[in-house]
Design a protein around this motif. Sequence first.
Motif, short mmCIF file in Angstrom:
data_model
loop_
_atom_site.label_atom_id
_atom_site.label_comp_id
_atom_site.label_asym_id
_atom_site.label_seq_id
_atom_site.Cartn_x
_atom_site.Cartn_y
_atom_site.Cartn_z
N GLN A 35 -3.27 -8.34 -0.90
CA GLN A 35 -2.29 -7.37 -0.41
C GLN A 35 -2.36 -7.25 1.11
O GLN A 35 -3.42 -7.04 1.68
N ALA A 65 3.02 -2.34 -3.10
CA ALA A 65 2.36 -3.16 -2.08
C ALA A 65 3.12 -4.46 -1.92
O ALA A 65 3.90 -4.88 -2.78
N GLY A 67 2.33 -8.60 -0.60
CA GLY A 67 1.23 -9.52 -0.33
C GLY A 67 1.56 -10.95 -0.69
O GLY A 67 2.73 -11.31 -0.87
N SER A 94 -2.56 0.18 -6.39
CA SER A 94 -2.31 -0.61 -5.17
C SER A 94 -3.28 -0.32 -4.03
O SER A 94 -3.31 -1.07 -3.06
#
Length: 308
Positions: A35, A65, A67, A94
């Motif tokens: 992330q 999130a 990523g 998250s």
Amino acid sequence: MTMAHVIYEFGGVEQLRWEEITLADLQPNEVRLRQHAVGMNMMEIGLRIGAYPGPPLPFVPGVEAAGVIEAIGSEVNNVAVGDRVGYVGVPIGSYCETRNFPADRLFPLPDGISDKVAAASMVKGMTAEFMLRQSYAVKDRSRVLIHAAAGATGLMCVQLARHLGAQVFGTVSSDEKAAFVRQFGCEHPIVYTRDNFADVILAATNGQGVDVVYDSIGKDTFDDSIRCLQPLGTLCLFGVASGLPAPLDLMSQDLLTAKFFTRPSLYAHTKRRGHLLDLAAQTFDDIKAGILRTEIFAEYPLRDAPEA
């Protein structure tokens, strides 16, 4: 192993414990996600204090999130290692550096949308999109009231409502915030610490009221939100920042106004994968088109989340 904030007991920010946790083995339908940016929402506060339903204690909070995929399970075929992706909602968790996540709950992050912009806009922007396009379909000349208009989600709602041609009323706590939301298309900011918003709206609309209220406050605003709705108007209660409103006896409502009540939920609107992908794409398209402008009010290292 990865670092994460873990909640062992409900309470204040002191209950967020930054510690090393062990990741479970990757399941066939999961990816391992590194992330890069984690969004913060009112949902995390509700989870932390036990006001919202969540996983059993102890758990890692957080609902969005952005990523990059580091590894994929044996049955994953819709994403690949190295893909930039985002997610919203469940499974909660998250507030960590790396996690496992179901591949079918991910959506691609388009070029031109940074990880930070994505993390700051996914829950808020997608919420605005489904509420204003689906919970109540705002159209040209609709009258709309948005509570907490200067907040992150409120600001997204203001911008989209204005784009759709609505007459926008919004509640704010100060004259400074009133000036701020005007820049984003709120024609009628109402400083609720000084004026009763329902009285202002009824006076401005010759007693007719608004078509829809988007209420994230709950207890403190609920009754007056109903009062300033026009006949056949819709109240969308999507948050309870001031607490839960008193139970509502629908049969006691005025038969001459026949108002609609709904509790919009991002979870419900993204339960099906096709709906999730469509909603994410619509949100990112509107950001790239300049319809939605993401305001990032502060940035913190993940370990310092309790200070945010």
